[in-house]
Design an enzyme around this catalytic site. Sequence first.
Site, PDB file in Angstrom:
ATOM      1  N   ASP A  28       0.856  -1.188   0.000  1.00  0.00           N
ATOM      2  CA  ASP A  28       0.000   0.000   0.000  1.00  0.00           C
ATOM      3  C   ASP A  28       0.891   1.236   0.000  1.00  0.00           C
ATOM      4  O   ASP A  28       1.903   1.268   0.701  1.00  0.00           O
ATOM      5  CB  ASP A  28      -0.899  -0.004   1.246  1.00  0.00           C
ATOM      6  CG  ASP A  28      -2.112   0.903   1.116  1.00  0.00           C
ATOM      7  OD1 ASP A  28      -1.925   2.124   0.919  1.00  0.00           O
ATOM      8  OD2 ASP A  28      -3.250   0.399   1.223  1.00  0.00           O
ATOM      9  N   LEU A  30      -0.177   4.139   0.988  1.00  0.00           N
ATOM     10  CA  LEU A  30      -0.711   4.984   2.062  1.00  0.00           C
ATOM     11  C   LEU A  30      -1.231   6.333   1.563  1.00  0.00           C
ATOM     12  O   LEU A  30      -1.351   7.285   2.336  1.00  0.00           O
ATOM     13  CB  LEU A  30       0.327   5.201   3.179  1.00  0.00           C
ATOM     14  CG  LEU A  30       0.831   3.935   3.882  1.00  0.00           C
ATOM     15  CD1 LEU A  30       1.771   4.307   5.026  1.00  0.00           C
ATOM     16  CD2 LEU A  30      -0.325   3.079   4.399  1.00  0.00           C
ATOM     17  N   SER A  70     -11.322   5.585  -5.835  1.00  0.00           N
ATOM     18  CA  SER A  70     -12.705   5.109  -5.773  1.00  0.00           C
ATOM     19  C   SER A  70     -13.758   6.183  -5.505  1.00  0.00           C
ATOM     20  O   SER A  70     -14.858   5.858  -5.067  1.00  0.00           O
ATOM     21  CB  SER A  70     -12.821   4.027  -4.690  1.00  0.00           C
ATOM     22  OG  SER A  70     -12.424   4.535  -3.429  1.00  0.00           O
ATOM     23  N   THR A 110     -16.892  -3.689  -8.580  1.00  0.00           N
ATOM     24  CA  THR A 110     -17.960  -2.837  -8.052  1.00  0.00           C
ATOM     25  C   THR A 110     -19.231  -2.962  -8.877  1.00  0.00           C
ATOM     26  O   THR A 110     -19.179  -3.227 -10.087  1.00  0.00           O
ATOM     27  CB  THR A 110     -17.521  -1.357  -8.054  1.00  0.00           C
ATOM     28  OG1 THR A 110     -18.626  -0.531  -7.684  1.00  0.00           O
ATOM     29  CG2 THR A 110     -17.041  -0.922  -9.425  1.00  0.00           C
ATOM     30  N   TYR A 134     -15.068   6.099 -12.857  1.00  0.00           N
ATOM     31  CA  TYR A 134     -14.733   5.098 -11.844  1.00  0.00           C
ATOM     32  C   TYR A 134     -15.301   3.742 -12.242  1.00  0.00           C
ATOM     33  O   TYR A 134     -14.580   2.733 -12.309  1.00  0.00           O
ATOM     34  CB  TYR A 134     -15.263   5.514 -10.471  1.00  0.00           C
ATOM     35  CG  TYR A 134     -15.268   4.384  -9.475  1.00  0.00           C
ATOM     36  CD1 TYR A 134     -14.066   3.812  -9.051  1.00  0.00           C
ATOM     37  CD2 TYR A 134     -16.468   3.869  -8.979  1.00  0.00           C
ATOM     38  CE1 TYR A 134     -14.066   2.751  -8.148  1.00  0.00           C
ATOM     39  CE2 TYR A 134     -16.468   2.815  -8.073  1.00  0.00           C
ATOM     40  CZ  TYR A 134     -15.270   2.259  -7.666  1.00  0.00           C
ATOM     41  OH  TYR A 134     -15.273   1.203  -6.782  1.00  0.00           O
ATOM     42  N   LYS A 138     -13.290   0.181 -13.605  1.00  0.00           N
ATOM     43  CA  LYS A 138     -13.441  -1.151 -13.019  1.00  0.00           C
ATOM     44  C   LYS A 138     -13.944  -2.153 -14.061  1.00  0.00           C
ATOM     45  O   LYS A 138     -13.515  -3.321 -14.082  1.00  0.00           O
ATOM     46  CB  LYS A 138     -14.400  -1.087 -11.829  1.00  0.00           C
ATOM     47  CG  LYS A 138     -13.841  -0.375 -10.611  1.00  0.00           C
ATOM     48  CD  LYS A 138     -12.820  -1.243  -9.875  1.00  0.00           C
ATOM     49  CE  LYS A 138     -12.471  -0.675  -8.520  1.00  0.00           C
ATOM     50  NZ  LYS A 138     -11.678  -1.587  -7.681  1.00  0.00           N
TER      51      LYS A 138
END
Length: 321
Positions: A28, A30, A70, A110, A134, A138
């Site tokens: 990650d 962060l 996201s 999603t 978005y 996906k």
Amino acid sequence: MVTGGAGYVGSVVAAHLVEAGHDVVVLDDLSTGHRDAVPEKAEFVRGRVQDAAGHLDASFDAVLHFAASSLVGESVTHPGKYWHNNVGGSLALLDALRTHGIDRFVFSSTAAVYGAPEVSPIPEDAPSAPTNPYGASKAAVDQLIASYCAAYGLRAVSLRYFNVAGAYGRYGERHTTETHLIPLALQVPHGTRGSVALYGTDYPTPDGTCVRDYIHVADLADAHLLALDATAEGGAATGHLVCNLGNGTGFSVRDVVDAVRAVTGCAVPTHEAPRRAGDPPVLVASADRARELLGWRPSRTSLEDIVADAWSFLREGEAGR
């Protein structure tokens, strides 16, 4: 490896993997995640998903991929970020899997890939018609995964889920930019918001507000572990398997506000606001495929229980960090 394992859903899944006895490496950068959300028994590597090839090797059995941008609204105003991060990052990750001979993959997809479908509950074969970059990003990654499964023998599961909420012990939802209804509504009793906006009260639904499918984050994590099992030799995912995740039950905006009132004992004032462009009246998932092929059964389906876990995290989780 769990990419994005310092984020909300990624951290809960990483915790479940550790509890199930897996050796877990969290990757990650962060940018939106939190270092203290990484389970203590997981190894943490700070880095971008685009650089995953340098952190993987042939000893890894599988990758679960959560790292993504996201925010729907941001994707409209800054689409390049979403194509670079979500599609470009996923492409680099899949190429890293090929480089190291890793053939098991679980993707956090999603329900936004469906856009505003005409059928409810929504099945997996509903047309992909995303209404924002978005969702489009996906959907593109799902297509990318399918092509890698067909060409290179990858075994993969894409899990398409709707509104994730709740918390799992010390792992919960804390976004710098919060857009989700339950945490926004909980900000009222928490003292950081004055009221909850009802974006449209004249929809063709029982109480005039939008209806959505809410799933507890711990049930979601259970599904990811079952999906991982499905990618093993002899599992249900012989190529690319797509499964929706949801309770199959819709709750309106007013239902959510009422649940927050019941759990917190706070009045939670509301105010009416204009409809938001592109908001369908009802979005509810058909999770029959996940039940049949993964053996998944959500067990935390009470809206009040979901809200109560989120409320406990907000009150107690932050105090303990």
